[in-house]
Design an enzyme around this catalytic site. Structure first.
Site, PDB file in Angstrom:
ATOM      1  N   GLU A 154       8.168   3.001  14.540  1.00 48.29           N
ATOM      2  CA  GLU A 154       8.975   3.350  13.382  1.00 48.29           C
ATOM      3  C   GLU A 154       8.965   4.874  13.308  1.00 48.29           C
ATOM      4  OE1 GLU A 154       8.928   0.111  10.327  1.00 48.29           O
ATOM      5  OE2 GLU A 154       6.794   0.406  10.588  1.00 48.29           O
ATOM      6  N   CYS A 188      -3.073   1.633   6.624  1.00 54.35           N
ATOM      7  CA  CYS A 188      -3.214   1.126   8.002  1.00 54.35           C
ATOM      8  C   CYS A 188      -3.864   2.191   8.854  1.00 54.35           C
ATOM      9  CB  CYS A 188      -1.879   0.822   8.655  1.00 54.35           C
ATOM     10  SG  CYS A 188      -0.690   0.098   7.610  1.00 54.35           S
ATOM     11  N   GLU A 223       4.266  -4.068  12.575  1.00 49.64           N
ATOM     12  CA  GLU A 223       3.303  -2.992  12.352  1.00 49.64           C
ATOM     13  C   GLU A 223       2.116  -3.617  11.637  1.00 49.64           C
ATOM     14  OE1 GLU A 223       1.813  -0.017  13.180  1.00 49.64           O
ATOM     15  OE2 GLU A 223       3.965   0.185  13.554  1.00 49.64           O
ATOM     16  N   ASN A 256       0.807  -1.235   0.000  1.00 50.56           N
ATOM     17  CA  ASN A 256       0.000   0.000   0.000  1.00 50.56           C
ATOM     18  C   ASN A 256       0.836   1.280   0.000  1.00 50.56           C
ATOM     19  OD1 ASN A 256       0.764  -0.309   2.695  1.00 50.56           O
ATOM     20  ND2 ASN A 256      -1.146   0.548   3.479  1.00 50.56           N
TER      21      ASN A 256
HETATM   22  C1  UN1 Z   1       0.216   2.901   6.141  1.00 50.09           C
HETATM   23  O1  UN1 Z   1      -0.969   3.086   6.065  1.00 50.09           O
HETATM   24  O2  UN1 Z   1       0.684   1.749   6.082  1.00 50.09           O
HETATM   25  O3  UN1 Z   1       0.103   8.457   7.913  1.00 50.09           O
HETATM   26  C2  UN1 Z   1       1.186   3.987   6.257  1.00 50.09           C
HETATM   27  C3  UN1 Z   1      -0.128   8.050   6.767  1.00 50.09           C
HETATM   28  C4  UN1 Z   1       1.032   7.754   5.855  1.00 50.09           C
HETATM   29  C5  UN1 Z   1       1.590   6.424   6.148  1.00 50.09           C
HETATM   30  C6  UN1 Z   1       0.583   5.334   6.140  1.00 50.09           C
HETATM   31  N1  UN1 Z   1       2.044   8.772   6.011  1.00 50.09           N
HETATM   32  O4  UN1 Z   1      -1.266   7.872   6.382  1.00 50.09           O
END
Ligand code: UN1
Length: 498
Positions: A466, A286, A252, A154
């Site tokens: 992270e 995520c 994660e 993603n």
């Molecule tokens: C993810 O969804 O795996 O904060 C990372 C955010 C992005 C990173 C997402 N800078 O939505």
């Protein structure tokens, strides 16, 4: 259509085929007729070679001063900046996200390069007085060794960057195992590391399926650390194996992020946040907003606004300029989202908008799902508890601030969270009481910046962070050093005590 890119493994500074000779394909999720890339279905043998090369390279890489290691990463940042547009276009074709977002993904990689390279001149330790005379005490960070980085599709540039760059700055060598859906993005990224002149074996790339390559890396006795971003299911397996084999592991995993809208909120602002948080990247972050917790006084009004605004969103290929929402990554995920819709209906939720696979016109060639809003959802329903990873948001009504926080916290996950309120007292209470790694006040659940810690509580992670300086604690060990310059044996806790 562009000819498929032929991707290979990158081991010890060379592009090599897998010993299996078998190749897999990545297809354009906006138009599955297009093969974007072919890539090797590597085996344990390829992993063994990559690990021994990374081990050999570690012997000298760890001794290169960190500021000099950082120079390579600065160069990666420069080349990434030059190739930003090209890489964003490839990403949009390979995993479907809209071009503006794909540019953001590459930009996150660039930000990482410059941020982490600066860290090459810090990597601070501590000095502290010894309890003994003529004795010096300090701490320093030392690298861990060979790191396996298992990354999702993603954020196919940003996440490999945010794992590999700090790992390398800290003096580790790495093996990247990218998601099967985005081999081309990973290959182009590693080509950039190569162009920056990294010594052979410092960064390696092994393509293939998780069950074979990922598993071999996680089980390998000579891999010292595994950093994994992906599903909770796979993350649990990775964690178990690493627990048994005493590897450091940074996990994660999933999220079920919520945005609260209180009755005192700026509703227009909350609406923009909700639409971006829920449907940006087709809900495949995520950090995506998958629950909207609405105070009952504004629920009806906000729901009407949300439906109206969301119904204007246009589905399409990410690289078409008019597109607001791109495809789902692959058929399996599309099926998963559809199944959650069946579950929602069976549980008694009401589909306020969307709810179906989209197949009109050109969309029939891709994996599109209509942006979907589910109403009448209670916190106990599966769609309110399980990660869907698609353009689906559920609406949950609450009667007070306390209820809103309780509902927000009523989940196994704890990555991102958000509250829209103009009441400063509520804002501070929310910052304190929300159980999540990240909390936004008057902003959506997505949009983390590279210099702040990123990660979640509860089943989202395993306690690591992270990004920010916190990531240094993932990729280094603390070494404590005592220097006794007294010329005599000094016994701590014993001498000079009564
Ligand atoms: C993810 O969804 O795996 O904060 C990372 C955010 C992005 C990173 C997402 N800078 O939505």
């Amino acid at each position: 259509m562009t000819a498929p890119l032929i991707c290979n493994n990158f081991i010890n500074g060379e592009w090599v085929q897998s010993t299996t000779g078998a190749m897999l394909e990545s297809r354009n999720p906006s138009d599955r007729r297009e093969v974007v890339a072919t890539f090797p279905a590597s085996s344990k043998i390829d992993v063994d070679t990559a690990v021994s090369c990374a081990r050999e390279a570690y012997r000298s890489w760890r001794l290169i001063p960190a500021p000099a290691r950082a120079e390579y990463i600065f160069r990666v940042g420069e080349i990434l900046s030059q190739q930003k547009e090209e890489l964003a276009l490839l990403m949009s074709r390979e995993m479907g996200k809209c071009l503006t977002e794909a540019r953001g993904d590459v930009q996150e990689g660039i930000d990482w390069a410059f941020y982490s390279a600066g860290e090459g001149r810090r990597l601070f330790g501590q000095t502290t007085p010894s309890e003994m005379p003529n004795k010096f005490a300090m701490t320093m960070r030392v690298p861990i060794g060979v790191c396996a980085l298992i990354t999702p599709w993603n954020f196919p540039v940003a996440i490999p960057c945010w794992k590999s760059m700090p790992a390398l700055i800290c003096g580790n060598t790495v093996i990247l195992k990218p998601a099967e859906d985005t081999p081309a993005c990973a290959t182009k990224l590693v080509e950039i590391f190569q162009a920056a002149g990294l010594p052979p074996g410092v960064i390696n790339l092994v393509h293939g399926v998780g069950e074979e390559v990922g598993k071999a890396l996680v089980e390998h006795p000579d891999v010292n650390l595994v950093s994994f971003t992906g599903s909770s299911e796979t993350g649990s397996q990775v964690g178990e194996i690493c627990g048994r084999t005493h590897k450091r592991v940074c996990l994660e995993m999933g999220g079920k992020n919520a945005q609260v809208v209180m009755e005192d909120a700026d509703l227009d602002l909350a609406l923009e946040g909700a639409v971006w948080g829920a449907f940006g990247t087709t809900g495949q972050r995520c950090t995506a907003t998958s629950r909207l917790i609405l105070h009952r006084d504004i629920k009806d009004k906000f729901t009407t606004m949300l439906k109206e605004r969301s119904s204007q969103l246009r589905l399409g290929a990410g690289y078409e300029p008019q597109t607001d929402i791109g495809p789902i990554i692959n058929e399996k995920q599309l099926q998963r989202v559809s199944t959650y819709l069946d579950i929602a209906r069976a549980e008694g939720a009401k589909v306020l908008m969307g709810g179906e696979v989209a197949t009109e016109g050109e969309l029939q060639h891709g994996y599109f799902f209509q942006p979907t809003i589910l109403e009448g959802v209670t916190p106990q329903m599966r769609v309110a508890r399980e990660e869907i990873f698609g353009p689906v948001v559920v609406l949950i009504e609450v009667g007070s601030f306390e209820d809103a926080i309780a509902v927000l916290n009523d989940t196994n996950y704890g990555l991102s969270s958000s509250i829209y309120t103009r009441d400063v007292n509520r804002a501070f209470a929310a910052m304190r009481d929300i159980e999540a790694g990240i909390t936004y006040i008057n902003g959506p659940t997505i949009g983390a910046e590279v210099h702040l810690p990123f990660g979640g509580v509860k089943s989202t992670g395993n306690g690591h962070r992270e990004a920010g300086t916190a990531v240094l604690d993932v990729f280094t060990e603390w070494k404590t050093v005592y220097v006794d310059f007294s010329g005599s044996l000094q016994r701590a806790q014993i001498d000079n005590r009564t």
